[in-house]
Design a protein around this motif. Structure first.
Motif, short mmCIF file in Angstrom:
data_model
loop_
_atom_site.label_atom_id
_atom_site.label_comp_id
_atom_site.label_asym_id
_atom_site.label_seq_id
_atom_site.Cartn_x
_atom_site.Cartn_y
_atom_site.Cartn_z
N THR A 1 0.83 -1.20 0.00
CA THR A 1 0.00 0.00 0.00
C THR A 1 0.87 1.25 0.00
N MET A 2 1.89 1.26 0.83
CA MET A 2 2.79 2.40 0.91
C MET A 2 3.48 2.63 -0.43
N ALA A 3 3.89 1.54 -1.09
CA ALA A 3 4.56 1.66 -2.39
C ALA A 3 3.61 2.24 -3.43
N ARG A 4 2.37 1.77 -3.44
CA ARG A 4 1.39 2.29 -4.41
C ARG A 4 1.13 3.78 -4.21
N GLU A 5 1.16 4.23 -2.97
CA GLU A 5 0.86 5.62 -2.65
C GLU A 5 2.07 6.55 -2.75
N GLU A 6 3.26 5.98 -2.89
CA GLU A 6 4.50 6.77 -2.87
C GLU A 6 4.71 7.50 -4.20
N SER A 7 4.99 8.80 -4.11
CA SER A 7 5.22 9.59 -5.32
C SER A 7 6.71 9.71 -5.67
N ASP A 8 7.59 9.48 -4.71
CA ASP A 8 9.04 9.55 -4.96
C ASP A 8 9.49 8.20 -5.54
N PRO A 9 9.98 8.20 -6.80
CA PRO A 9 10.35 6.94 -7.44
C PRO A 9 11.41 6.13 -6.69
N SER A 10 12.40 6.80 -6.09
CA SER A 10 13.45 6.04 -5.39
C SER A 10 12.92 5.43 -4.10
N ARG A 11 12.05 6.16 -3.42
CA ARG A 11 11.45 5.59 -2.19
C ARG A 11 10.48 4.47 -2.55
N ARG A 12 9.74 4.63 -3.65
CA ARG A 12 8.83 3.57 -4.10
C ARG A 12 9.62 2.31 -4.40
N ALA A 13 10.77 2.46 -5.07
CA ALA A 13 11.61 1.29 -5.38
C ALA A 13 12.09 0.64 -4.09
N PHE A 14 12.48 1.44 -3.10
CA PHE A 14 12.91 0.90 -1.81
C PHE A 14 11.78 0.09 -1.18
N LEU A 15 10.57 0.64 -1.20
CA LEU A 15 9.42 -0.06 -0.63
C LEU A 15 9.13 -1.37 -1.38
N GLU A 16 9.25 -1.34 -2.69
CA GLU A 16 8.98 -2.54 -3.49
C GLU A 16 10.04 -3.61 -3.26
N GLU A 17 11.27 -3.20 -3.00
CA GLU A 17 12.37 -4.16 -2.77
C GLU A 17 12.47 -4.59 -1.31
N PHE A 18 11.80 -3.89 -0.42
CA PHE A 18 11.89 -4.15 1.02
C PHE A 18 11.60 -5.61 1.37
N PRO A 19 10.50 -6.19 0.89
CA PRO A 19 10.20 -7.57 1.30
C PRO A 19 11.32 -8.55 0.99
N ASP A 20 11.92 -8.45 -0.17
CA ASP A 20 13.00 -9.35 -0.54
C ASP A 20 14.26 -9.01 0.25
N GLY A 21 14.58 -7.75 0.36
CA GLY A 21 15.80 -7.32 1.03
C GLY A 21 15.83 -7.62 2.52
N PHE A 22 14.66 -7.71 3.14
CA PHE A 22 14.60 -7.96 4.57
C PHE A 22 14.03 -9.32 4.92
N GLY A 23 14.07 -10.23 3.94
CA GLY A 23 13.75 -11.63 4.21
C GLY A 23 12.29 -11.95 4.39
N LEU A 24 11.39 -11.12 3.86
CA LEU A 24 9.96 -11.40 3.99
C LEU A 24 9.43 -12.28 2.87
N VAL A 25 10.23 -12.45 1.83
CA VAL A 25 9.82 -13.27 0.69
C VAL A 25 10.82 -14.40 0.55
N GLU A 26 10.32 -15.62 0.59
CA GLU A 26 11.19 -16.77 0.44
C GLU A 26 11.44 -17.02 -1.03
N ASP A 27 12.67 -17.38 -1.35
CA ASP A 27 13.02 -17.69 -2.75
C ASP A 27 12.33 -18.97 -3.17
N ALA A 28 11.81 -18.95 -4.39
CA ALA A 28 11.19 -20.17 -4.94
C ALA A 28 12.30 -21.15 -5.28
N VAL A 29 12.06 -22.41 -5.00
CA VAL A 29 13.08 -23.43 -5.26
C VAL A 29 12.71 -24.19 -6.51
#
Length: 92
Positions: free
Chosen positions: A64-92
């Motif tokens: 939700t925060m990423a969708r609402e974000e107007s700053d492209p660099s902050r939006r990218a940070f929000l979109e990458e956050f789940p993977d970068g902080f271990g919230l998304v498990e890699d598919a095997v």
């Protein structure tokens, strides 16, 4: 008077992202790189200990925060956050 955030959880998520975005973007002169890594790893550890339900809630807030974000660099940070902080498990 209504608050600026729809929930306490959203306010905390916003604050956490603000701090982490700042830490990740710091130059070496602003913050010791080793300290920055400790902060980022510490948050990743805490997030990894959340229950699946809590992680799902946090993922939803980040999306939700990423969708609402107007700053492209902050939006990218929000979109990458789940993977970068271990919230998304890699598919095997």
């Amino acid at each position: 008077m209504p608050g600026a955030y729809p929930s306490f959880t959203r306010a905390l998520a916003e604050a956490l992202v603000d701090v982490l975005w700042f830490v990740e973007g710091c130059e070496d002169e602003q913050m010791d790189p080793d300290d920055a890594v400790k902060v980022l790893e510490g948050v990743a550890h805490v997030v990894s200990k959340l229950s699946r339900e809590q992680q799902d809630e946090f993922l939803g807030l980040l999306a939700t925060m990423a969708r609402e974000e107007s700053d492209p660099s902050r939006r990218a940070f929000l979109e990458e956050f789940p993977d970068g902080f271990g919230l998304v498990e890699d598919a095997v």
